[in-house]
Design an enzyme around this catalytic site. Structure first.
Site, PDB file in Angstrom:
ATOM      1  N   GLU A   1     -63.707  -4.218  64.486  1.00  0.00           N
ATOM      2  CA  GLU A   1     -65.023  -3.998  63.853  1.00  0.00           C
ATOM      3  C   GLU A   1     -65.237  -4.960  62.689  1.00  0.00           C
ATOM      4  O   GLU A   1     -65.441  -4.547  61.540  1.00  0.00           O
ATOM      5  CB  GLU A   1     -65.145  -2.551  63.377  1.00  0.00           C
TER       6      GLU A   1
ATOM      7  N   GLU B   1     -63.955   1.358  72.328  1.00  0.00           N
ATOM      8  CA  GLU B   1     -63.923   2.654  71.625  1.00  0.00           C
ATOM      9  C   GLU B   1     -65.171   3.435  71.982  1.00  0.00           C
ATOM     10  O   GLU B   1     -66.277   2.887  71.931  1.00  0.00           O
ATOM     11  CB  GLU B   1     -63.911   2.489  70.101  1.00  0.00           C
TER      12      GLU B   1
HETATM   13  C1  BGP Z   1     -63.904   3.256  64.374  1.00  0.00           C
HETATM   14  C2  BGP Z   1     -62.542   2.733  64.035  1.00  0.00           C
HETATM   15  C3  BGP Z   1     -61.407   3.577  64.476  1.00  0.00           C
HETATM   16  C4  BGP Z   1     -61.707   5.028  64.592  1.00  0.00           C
HETATM   17  C5  BGP Z   1     -63.076   5.399  65.058  1.00  0.00           C
HETATM   18  C6  BGP Z   1     -63.438   6.847  64.926  1.00  0.00           C
HETATM   19  O1  BGP Z   1     -64.807   2.839  63.429  1.00  0.00           O
HETATM   20  O2  BGP Z   1     -62.346   1.458  64.599  1.00  0.00           O
HETATM   21  O3  BGP Z   1     -60.277   3.228  63.758  1.00  0.00           O
HETATM   22  O4  BGP Z   1     -61.013   5.885  63.872  1.00  0.00           O
HETATM   23  O5  BGP Z   1     -64.058   4.631  64.424  1.00  0.00           O
HETATM   24  O6  BGP Z   1     -63.730   7.133  63.608  1.00  0.00           O
HETATM   25  P1  BGP Z   1     -63.142   8.360  62.837  1.00  0.00           P
HETATM   26  O7  BGP Z   1     -61.669   8.294  62.996  1.00  0.00           O
HETATM   27  O8  BGP Z   1     -63.585   8.190  61.450  1.00  0.00           O
HETATM   28  O9  BGP Z   1     -63.733   9.567  63.477  1.00  0.00           O
END
Ligand code: BGP
Length: 471
Positions: A172, A363
């Protein structure tokens, strides 16, 4: 559903080292920016690692990777996305020699994946820079980071070139706009960070990313190297042209990153942006040449869309790192992230229209509170129909995008095994197909249990998407 997924579609799951490995100080690992951020990527940092930091133990993948990868294989994973903890390889970031024990750990993990025919998909830097690089150099604001990153990637490529085909340079990368410490190891607080320093840091990362692509192509002719962006479609809240233009502007602040990665140069709209921000990027000789090393594919995370408006009285929404305005047509998750499966089809189409490069969804998923129960055979499980629904609906839209003509390499669900949340550092925000018995108060056996979604995803992979359900 009639499936349009290719036979070689890469189904799998995604993780990040700092959120699941634990073992934060074992086998020579140095401290990373995450080890001093007990409250998550937006929270305050501490002087030293503190016990309440759930990431220090994570879900103990470091010691349990064999068991976990076996479970991924049981689901039929074709690909497993993981990141390398930079501070395992170079504990201080500016060391001259790598840490052999750190390198060995990932050798073992990759071997374990390959044993089951699972391709590793490796994020080189996922929100965890060696802490020393933050403290001593103020992270990516300093051009020297390009050199440290180059040494790091050369080490990885030469060691793993026969084991890893798919690489992502920075997780990201556009999130530095909102979380400069976690994304760019910048110690200056967000409030005090000037636009000049912010965009200079971005420039350094973009040059480093292009350099990694160049070196990667030279050292591994068969590898595929991609960029990774936080994709969040921005809809105008109303048809008011002011809202439409505002949405375009916000969208471009993100697209700047993928535009440079794909087109190999700053886009025309950057000129006005930099004028308005009074930013003048300091380019070293050769930077423009390096940027011409463009990526093989564009990967992204997708959780939600947002709206934009110039009407400041409108309610803003909680969301994944990037702020925005609530969409009245959408429902939200327990953490207030608005759920928009069609937004994924929209994102895939707009990115493909713009670049005509293969896309990889690396993701996507639902963070939710899960309840461990016993099934009729007495096995512990989670009846996570809400997660199945979320993933099903998003994958149906991926199938639609394929029908629209979009080229998609694969799909890895976020947190395929429960792990520590990035934004809040909680364990109760679970994404996995596999439940991990660990709680926010530190209790739990770390035992793994298959959720209902585990069996569901296994079927989706086995049928290459045929088992998905259109409404
Ligand atoms: C993204 C990141 C991840 C991840 C995901 C979910 O922005 O790349 O590392 O964790 O989001 O977010 P969260 O864990 O805050 O729910």
């Amino acid at each position: 559903m009639i499936s349009n997924f290719n036979e070689d579609f890469l189904w799998g799951g995604a993780t990040a080292a700092n959120q699941f490995e634990g073992a934060y100080n074992e086998d020579g690992k140095g401290l990373s920016t995450q080890d001093v951020a007990p409250k998550g990527i937006m929270g305050p940092i501490t002087e030293e690692p503190t016990k309440d930091n759930m990431k220090l133990i994570g879900i103990d993948f470091y010691h349990r990777y064999k068991e976990d990868i076996k479970l991924f294989a049981e689901m039929g994973f074709k690909v497993f996305r993981l990141s390398i903890a930079w501070s395992r390889i170079f504990p201080n970031g500016d060391d001259l020699e790598p840490n052999e024990l750190g390198l060995k750990f990932y050798d073992d993990v990759f071997d374990e994946c390959l044993k089951y025919g699972i391709e590793p998909l490796v994020t080189i830097s996922h929100y965890e820079t060696p802490l020393n690089l933050a403290k001593k150099y103020n992270g990516w604001t300093n051009r020297k980071l390009i050199g440290f990153y180059e040494t790091y990637v050369r080490t990885l490529f030469s060691r793993y070139k026969d084991k890893v085909k798919y690489w992502l340079t920075f997780n990201e990368i556009n999130s530095i706009l909102h979380i400069p410490f976690m994304s760019g190891a910048v110690m200056t607080s967000k409030e005090e960070l000037t636009k000049q320093d912010l965009y200079q840091a971005i420039h350094h990362e973009l040059v480093a990313s292009a350099l990694a692509t160049k070196i990667g192509h030279e050292m591994m002719p068969n590898a595929m190297i991609g960029c990774m962006v936080l994709a969040m479609p921005v809809y105008p809240l109303t048809p008011n042209p002011d809202d439409v233009l505002k949405a375009l502007e916000t969208d471009r602040s993100n697209l700047l990153f993928s535009d440079i990665h794909v087109r190999g140069k700053y886009p025309p709209y950057a000129k006005r942006l930099f004028e308005e921000y009074d930013v003048s990027i300091v380019m070293a000789s050769g930077d423009e040449e390096i940027l011409k090393n463009t990526v093989d594919f564009v990967s992204f995370s997708y959780y939600m869309s947002v709206c934009e408006t110039t009407d400041h009285t409108r309610k803003s929404t909680n969301g994944n790192i990037m702020p925005g305005v609530s969409n009245p047509y959408l429902k939200e998750s327990e953490w207030g992230w608005q759920i928009d499966p069609k937004g994924l089809r929209y994102a895939l189409n707009t990115l493909y229209d713009r670049y005509e490069k293969p896309l990889f969804i690396v993701e996507n998923g639902l963070g939710a509170v899960d309840q461990l129960v016993e099934d009729e055979k007495g096995n512990k499980t989670v009846l996570d129909d809400y997660r199945i629904q979320y993933l099903n609906d998003h994958l149906v839209q991926v199938n639609e995008a394929i029908k629209d003509g979009v080229e998609i390499m694969g799909y890895t669900t976020w947190g395929c095994i429960d792990l520590v949340s990035a934004s809040t550092a909680e364990l109760k925000k679970r994404y996995g197909f596999i439940y991990v018995d660990r709680n926010d108060d530190g209790s739990g056996t770390l035992q793994r249990y298959r959720k209902k979604s585990f069996h569901w995803y296994k079927e989706v992979i086995a049928t290459n998407g045929e088992s998905l359900k259109e409404k």
